[in-house]
Design a protein around this motif. Structure first.
Motif, PDB file in Angstrom:
ATOM      1  N   ILE A   1      -5.241  -3.239   1.341  1.00  0.00           N
ATOM      2  CA  ILE A   1      -5.028  -4.480   0.597  1.00  0.00           C
ATOM      3  C   ILE A   1      -4.770  -5.635   1.568  1.00  0.00           C
ATOM      4  N   PHE A   2      -5.499  -6.707   1.386  1.00  0.00           N
ATOM      5  CA  PHE A   2      -5.313  -7.909   2.208  1.00  0.00           C
ATOM      6  C   PHE A   2      -5.004  -9.106   1.321  1.00  0.00           C
ATOM      7  N   TYR A   3      -4.233 -10.044   1.853  1.00  0.00           N
ATOM      8  CA  TYR A   3      -4.026 -11.281   1.093  1.00  0.00           C
ATOM      9  C   TYR A   3      -4.050 -12.491   2.012  1.00  0.00           C
ATOM     10  N   LYS A   4      -4.640 -13.544   1.489  1.00  0.00           N
ATOM     11  CA  LYS A   4      -4.760 -14.809   2.202  1.00  0.00           C
ATOM     12  C   LYS A   4      -3.626 -15.695   1.713  1.00  0.00           C
ATOM     13  N   ASN A   5      -2.775 -16.146   2.633  1.00  0.00           N
ATOM     14  CA  ASN A   5      -1.568 -16.866   2.210  1.00  0.00           C
ATOM     15  C   ASN A   5      -1.740 -18.384   2.198  1.00  0.00           C
TER      16      ASN A   5
ATOM     17  N   GLU B   1       0.844  -1.211   0.000  1.00  0.00           N
ATOM     18  CA  GLU B   1       0.000   0.000   0.000  1.00  0.00           C
ATOM     19  C   GLU B   1       0.873   1.252   0.000  1.00  0.00           C
ATOM     20  N   LYS B   2       1.882   1.248   0.850  1.00  0.00           N
ATOM     21  CA  LYS B   2       2.774   2.403   0.981  1.00  0.00           C
ATOM     22  C   LYS B   2       3.513   2.648  -0.338  1.00  0.00           C
TER      23      LYS B   2
ATOM     24  N   GLY C   1       4.848  -9.098  -9.214  1.00  0.00           N
ATOM     25  CA  GLY C   1       5.410 -10.072  -8.282  1.00  0.00           C
ATOM     26  C   GLY C   1       6.690  -9.571  -7.634  1.00  0.00           C
ATOM     27  N   LEU C   2       7.507  -8.896  -8.423  1.00  0.00           N
ATOM     28  CA  LEU C   2       8.764  -8.367  -7.905  1.00  0.00           C
ATOM     29  C   LEU C   2       8.503  -7.252  -6.891  1.00  0.00           C
ATOM     30  N   LEU C   3       7.557  -6.370  -7.215  1.00  0.00           N
ATOM     31  CA  LEU C   3       7.213  -5.293  -6.276  1.00  0.00           C
ATOM     32  C   LEU C   3       6.657  -5.887  -4.985  1.00  0.00           C
ATOM     33  N   PHE C   4       5.841  -6.918  -5.131  1.00  0.00           N
ATOM     34  CA  PHE C   4       5.248  -7.565  -3.953  1.00  0.00           C
ATOM     35  C   PHE C   4       6.339  -8.178  -3.074  1.00  0.00           C
ATOM     36  N   ALA C   5       7.298  -8.860  -3.715  1.00  0.00           N
ATOM     37  CA  ALA C   5       8.382  -9.496  -2.946  1.00  0.00           C
ATOM     38  C   ALA C   5       9.190  -8.453  -2.185  1.00  0.00           C
ATOM     39  N   ARG C   6       9.434  -7.330  -2.818  1.00  0.00           N
ATOM     40  CA  ARG C   6      10.285  -6.323  -2.170  1.00  0.00           C
ATOM     41  C   ARG C   6       9.553  -5.501  -1.118  1.00  0.00           C
TER      42      ARG C   6
ATOM     43  N   GLU D   1       6.395  -6.706   0.453  1.00  0.00           N
ATOM     44  CA  GLU D   1       5.727  -7.589   1.412  1.00  0.00           C
ATOM     45  C   GLU D   1       6.598  -8.755   1.846  1.00  0.00           C
ATOM     46  N   GLY D   2       7.696  -8.984   1.122  1.00  0.00           N
ATOM     47  CA  GLY D   2       8.652  -9.989   1.556  1.00  0.00           C
ATOM     48  C   GLY D   2       8.366 -11.406   1.105  1.00  0.00           C
ATOM     49  N   LEU D   3       7.216 -11.646   0.475  1.00  0.00           N
ATOM     50  CA  LEU D   3       6.899 -13.006   0.045  1.00  0.00           C
ATOM     51  C   LEU D   3       7.075 -13.147  -1.464  1.00  0.00           C
TER      52      LEU D   3
END
Lengths: 462, 462
Positions: free
Chosen positions: A96-100, A87-88, A370-375, A377-379
């Motif tokens: 934004i929420f995600y179910k892992n 979000e930031k 996916g790359l932005l998410f990894a950097r 959110e860490g996953l």
């Protein structure tokens, strides 16, 4: 406020939700090659009767057996995260929420139905389950489930994946599953194809034919076949995802999301998160529900809704679904789990009813997401999941432009730890987009022009 | 009774436990090359002062900063499972529990300290962290942590692993970490070694030298070095594992385990689970605490307790620890995280005090244990973790022979999803044992015979 809600075992839902009970118009039944509805008895050599009963059930809530719950407890309830880092980075007012679902032993949502199917098969006295697998997620999930119950598992893996993804094969072997490259010499279907095209890379359609053949040809009657997506009972088993997510959103103080997103190949992880929210939508809630598919395999966005076979060899019944034609071979994108010519009948039907608004996204946008998410959110998520992340980012940017505090939830269907080579290729600039053109779609559908006309209905309500 | 206890965020411990406060005899300090205790100022170019303060702290409980807790919440509390499947397979009356640290984003316990170290560095105004990595677990954990805080991360990866394990390298790159093969041309240490031995496969000792050099040579003063094991502050950060486990055992109705087990390379995952129970043991509880190490690198079971360097190039202080000699190159077993010539001073000291009873286990027994665990419990564990599983199985069989209902808990330090090729090799019969002989140990220690005599003390209390 923490950025994650973990439920306890006591919070795991005790029932699955069956969308078939609530669809505004009834679904059309699967048809046999004679054009008549398939009877449960006709499916009996393929699936155990307790699964067939679930497949055709119109009950809204179906109890999860104690034995299945015990197995689900191994990794469930899965966590629900708030993506504050993402979000930031986007500067969006959206939450934004995600179910892992990547926390399961096999690394995706697939074990949710694998343990249920294995359990029902065992209850029915079955000793061995056959299946097919493309990239290997489903084959490893079923091997895992069978290992937990002492069942034999035989997996026909598409040859090109068998050769390119040795680690998935090893994973199955570690769990005691037997994995062979398809086409193989072990079935008539396989031998026929090898005789004609010894160098074929194989396909999911061929692998399905082999797995079904092995199940129905076992004269002891102790072997059945299992499918990891598409069918109604698979969607049903996955609804535990959305049912947990609703409880977790509630603990975050969210009464209702505005947008629900999942990537869609056969449809099961998307359905798992989305169907419980679709129930709310049918009952009046204002929710946008988005299946995100690859532009290279745009089943829901560009293919007609019709009756089609689930496999090349036409061994499955005809299913009412969006389909690019059962001969269609998608481009070799890395999101192997989304490379399927059809789509779950339940998802297809719900889209026809206007309950869902699918999007198709190109490969590069997905990896960038996916790359932005990894950097942030860490996953590191699976290439399939990258489609859900990309759709989420689109919606979060829309919310920013509109200045609206939208609540978005998406399903993180699996981790990408076994797909790191595809990230490597993306970062090296070696990947490209493969958007399917209308001409290519027409050409694929032309191949099934001998398909009985009555079975082919253009998009539109039944 | 469920077979897993999941705590909520509220149950995450708010303080770390420092074993140094409770050791029956005080630890000996690290020494400089002059034989005098190293002062905090001497370490200042290498580590930020807030970490140095933790390294030398004698406080029993140290508050976990809010910012670190927020990061730990991403995957903590980690689940504690009861291994009912394994118990059944062994027919043991023992109750076996395992704490699953494989659920972290990088797949092991390493992020527990990586996020803490990155946070303290950022607090201190540091912009970039350098480190070394062998198999890649630590390098990827630190890359992950740095990505979450916007810090630069530079990882020197042992060349042979860099070439053989491309996926770990990709994982670091996905998180924005910069990973180079060591020895490299980027440091004087690296250039010197390449000039002499251009084809060297590299070693952890060389990589440490390069990472430390880059940190101390940065004239802006904004770069520091981080270590993923061995040091006191690393052990401290990992104690969150054992502190959570105690709460979870309590919810299982277990007041005290009889046996606590972890695999031990540098010592940190073992310490993380074991130290909070060591506290209970010091205070009178009857608990057997077992570090399990590879027979090919038997630091605790066969090497003397002495002062030795942490790296080949002697850039680190002399540490009081069990060591096979800083020139020692272990056999290339797959459990790369256990291939270290030394052992954490805190663990070494506790063993000297008789608080722990180490065992050394051969490679084949470990993989056999890992395979049984995967098939009964469903989780594929890292080759390092297989040592803890093997030690657990030994103890569970002992309990069966004795007819005793022992409670055993072990640390599942990481998943084996990125190590599937080693399982493949084991199943194919390609692996062998590499038990280190006394002659080899003597030969290795002979290499440090020029080591100042005063620094070398044979095993025995200080």
């Amino acid at each position: 406020m923490p950025t994650k809600i973990t439920l306890t075992e006591d919070d795991v839902p005790r029932q699955w939700y069956n969308l078939a009970a609530d669809l505004p118009s009834p679904m059309n039944p699967p048809l046999g090659p004679d054009g008549k509805p398939v009877t449960p008895d006709q499916l009996a050599p393929v699936f155990p009767m307790n699964i067939i009963e679930q497949e055709v059930s119109q009950e809204r809530w179906i109890d999860i057996p104690r034995g299945v719950l015990d197995m689900l407890y191994k990794w469930r309830p899965s966590p629900l995260h708030r993506a504050t880092g993402l979000e930031k980075a986007l500067g969006t007012p959206a939450k934004i929420f995600y179910k892992n679902e990547g926390v399961s032993p096999a690394g995706s949502h697939k074990p949710n139905t694998a343990v249920a199917q294995a359990w029902y098969n065992k209850e029915f006295g079955i000793k061995k389950i056959t299946t097919e697998t493309g990239a290997g997620q489903w084959g490893s999930a079923l091997s895992y489930a069978c290992s937990q119950l002492g069942l034999e598992c035989k997996v026909y893996m598409v040859r090109i994946s068998f050769d390119q993804k040795p680690f998935r094969k090893t994973m199955m072997a570690v769990w005691g599953g037997k994995c062979v490259a398809s086409p193989s010499m072990e079935t008539q279907a396989g031998r026929d194809i090898l005789a004609k095209t010894p160098d074929t890379p194989g396909s999911l359609g061929i692998a399905i034919s082999e797995a079904v053949e092995e199940a129905v040809m076992d004269t002891t009657g102790k072997t059945r076949y299992a499918l990891g997506s598409v069918l109604n009972h698979v969607m049903l088993h996955q609804t535990i995802i959305g049912l947990e997510a609703k409880k977790q959103l509630d603990k975050f103080g969210i009464k209702k999301p505005d947008i629900v997103i999942g990537c869609a190949g056969g449809g099961s992880n998307f359905a798992g998160l989305a169907f419980p929210f679709t129930y709310d939508k049918i009952n009046g809630a204002d929710i946008e529900i988005i299946p995100a598919e690859p532009a290279s395999c745009p089943t829901l966005t560009k293919a007609p809704f019709m009756y089609d076979f689930g496999d090349v060899a036409k061994m499955t019944p005809l299913l009412p679904m969006h389909s690019l034609g059962h001969h269609f071979i998608p481009a070799p994108i890395h999101a192997g789990g989304l490379r399927y010519h059809g789509m779950a009948p339940l998802v297809s039907h719900a889209v026809e009813e206007g309950l869902m608004t699918p999007v198709a996204i190109n490969q590069l946008e997905c990896y960038e997401a996916g790359l932005l998410f990894a950097r942030t959110e860490g996953l590191i998520v699976a290439p399939e999941t990258c489609h859900a992340v990309a759709a989420t980012i689109r919606k979060a940017r829309e919310a920013k432009e509109e200045g609206k505090e939208k609540v978005i939830i998406f399903n993180l269907s699996g981790h990408g730890i076994m797909d790191l080579n595809s990230y490597d290729r993306f970062m090296a600039g070696d990947l490209k987009d493969n958007e399917l053109s209308q001409e290519e779609i027409n050409a694929s559908l032309e191949e099934i022009k001998d398909h009985p006309k009555a079975f082919v209905k253009k998009t539109g309500k039944w």
